[in-house]
Write a protein that holds these residues in place. Structure first.
Motif, PDB file in Angstrom:
ATOM      1  N   VAL A   4     -16.798  30.232 -14.007  1.00 42.89           N
ATOM      2  CA  VAL A   4     -16.792  31.112 -15.171  1.00 42.89           C
ATOM      3  C   VAL A   4     -17.596  30.494 -16.313  1.00 42.89           C
ATOM      4  N   PHE A   5     -17.988  29.203 -16.161  1.00 41.65           N
ATOM      5  CA  PHE A   5     -18.744  28.502 -17.188  1.00 41.65           C
ATOM      6  C   PHE A   5     -20.219  28.431 -16.803  1.00 41.65           C
ATOM      7  N   PRO A   6     -21.123  28.643 -17.762  1.00 35.10           N
ATOM      8  CA  PRO A   6     -22.551  28.534 -17.449  1.00 35.10           C
ATOM      9  C   PRO A   6     -22.985  27.059 -17.444  1.00 35.10           C
ATOM     10  N   ALA A   7     -23.675  26.645 -16.410  1.00 32.80           N
ATOM     11  CA  ALA A   7     -24.143  25.252 -16.320  1.00 32.80           C
ATOM     12  C   ALA A   7     -25.193  24.983 -17.389  1.00 32.80           C
ATOM     13  N   ASN A   8     -25.028  23.906 -18.134  1.00 33.04           N
ATOM     14  CA  ASN A   8     -26.024  23.514 -19.129  1.00 33.04           C
ATOM     15  C   ASN A   8     -26.383  22.033 -19.031  1.00 33.04           C
ATOM     16  N   ALA A   9     -25.831  21.350 -18.014  1.00 32.44           N
ATOM     17  CA  ALA A   9     -26.067  19.917 -17.870  1.00 32.44           C
ATOM     18  C   ALA A   9     -26.213  19.541 -16.399  1.00 32.44           C
ATOM     19  N   THR A  10     -27.091  18.569 -16.165  1.00 34.79           N
ATOM     20  CA  THR A  10     -27.233  17.967 -14.841  1.00 34.79           C
ATOM     21  C   THR A  10     -27.032  16.467 -15.006  1.00 34.79           C
ATOM     22  N   LEU A  11     -26.047  15.924 -14.306  1.00 32.91           N
ATOM     23  CA  LEU A  11     -25.717  14.503 -14.372  1.00 32.91           C
ATOM     24  C   LEU A  11     -25.971  13.897 -12.995  1.00 32.91           C
ATOM     25  N   THR A  12     -26.679  12.773 -12.949  1.00 30.05           N
ATOM     26  CA  THR A  12     -26.945  12.109 -11.678  1.00 30.05           C
ATOM     27  C   THR A  12     -26.317  10.723 -11.706  1.00 30.05           C
ATOM     28  N   PHE A  13     -25.214  10.594 -10.981  1.00 34.93           N
ATOM     29  CA  PHE A  13     -24.497   9.321 -10.859  1.00 34.93           C
ATOM     30  C   PHE A  13     -24.975   8.595  -9.605  1.00 34.93           C
ATOM     31  N   GLN A  14     -24.852   7.283  -9.588  1.00 35.56           N
ATOM     32  CA  GLN A  14     -25.086   6.486  -8.392  1.00 35.56           C
ATOM     33  C   GLN A  14     -23.705   6.119  -7.844  1.00 35.56           C
ATOM     34  N   VAL A  15     -23.355   6.690  -6.697  1.00 33.53           N
ATOM     35  CA  VAL A  15     -22.023   6.529  -6.116  1.00 33.53           C
ATOM     36  C   VAL A  15     -22.068   5.494  -4.997  1.00 33.53           C
ATOM     37  N   PRO A  16     -21.179   4.475  -5.044  1.00 36.92           N
ATOM     38  CA  PRO A  16     -21.137   3.499  -3.960  1.00 36.92           C
ATOM     39  C   PRO A  16     -20.700   4.150  -2.655  1.00 36.92           C
ATOM     40  N   ILE A  17     -21.364   3.769  -1.547  1.00 39.13           N
ATOM     41  CA  ILE A  17     -21.004   4.353  -0.250  1.00 39.13           C
ATOM     42  C   ILE A  17     -20.236   3.356   0.618  1.00 39.13           C
ATOM     43  N   GLY A  18     -19.854   2.212   0.027  1.00 42.13           N
ATOM     44  CA  GLY A  18     -19.002   1.267   0.733  1.00 42.13           C
ATOM     45  C   GLY A  18     -19.727   0.201   1.519  1.00 42.13           C
ATOM     46  N   GLU A  19     -21.014   0.372   1.753  1.00 44.86           N
ATOM     47  CA  GLU A  19     -21.778  -0.627   2.492  1.00 44.86           C
ATOM     48  C   GLU A  19     -22.361  -1.645   1.523  1.00 44.86           C
ATOM     49  N   LYS A  20     -22.588  -2.846   2.027  1.00 45.86           N
ATOM     50  CA  LYS A  20     -23.185  -3.904   1.214  1.00 45.86           C
ATOM     51  C   LYS A  20     -24.460  -4.377   1.890  1.00 45.86           C
ATOM     52  N   LYS A  21     -25.363  -4.897   1.075  1.00 40.59           N
ATOM     53  CA  LYS A  21     -26.572  -5.506   1.595  1.00 40.59           C
ATOM     54  C   LYS A  21     -26.834  -6.763   0.779  1.00 40.59           C
TER      55      LYS A  21
END
Length: 129
Positions: A4-21
């Motif tokens: 019901v709300f009009p989108a006015n923002a785009t947020l790009t997060f970096q989400v950990p996927i649990g793997e390590k390097k």
């Protein structure tokens, strides 16, 4: 279901996927993947600091997630996202929010979202005159 709300923002997060390097020095680091969130955010308060050539705007925002309808629990308060809000680019810092205990509310309206948006506006670089 459409929001019901009009989108006015785009947020790009970096989400950990649990793997390590490991980097070249053998230091461990968490592998992340981008999570793009479409949201509806409105200002609650703002302030600006200026120097000779620019202004740093900080705006407290509140609103709702639209797509996805909620953020993953792996994004704690303080998580940073690159953000575009009403065509202004900057950084968004996630704040803690108490969600509704009713899952139907979150499903219908989207999870509550709150945080600080910071953007630097450099004077003399606007194409709008």
């Amino acid at each position: 279901m459409a929001s019901v709300f009009p989108a006015n923002a785009t947020l790009t997060f970096q989400v950990p996927i649990g793997e390590k390097k490991e980097d070249n020095l053998g230091n461990p680091s968490t592998i992340t993947q981008p999570l793009v969130v479409s949201a509806y955010l409105v200002p609650k308060s703002s302030r600006a600091q200026s120097d000779n050539s620019s202004e740093l705007h900080e705006v407290q925002l509140e609103g709702r997630c639209i797509d996805p309808s909620a953020l993953p629990p792996s994004l704690p308060p303080g998580s940073k996202a690159t953000a575009t809000i009403d065509e202004l680019q900057g950084e968004f810092y996630l704040a803690a929010v108490v969600q509704s205990p009713y899952t139907a509310v979150t499903a219908a309206l989207g999870a509550k979202l709150s945080g600080t948006f910071k953007a630097r506006v450099i004077w003399g670089e606007s194409s709008d005159v």
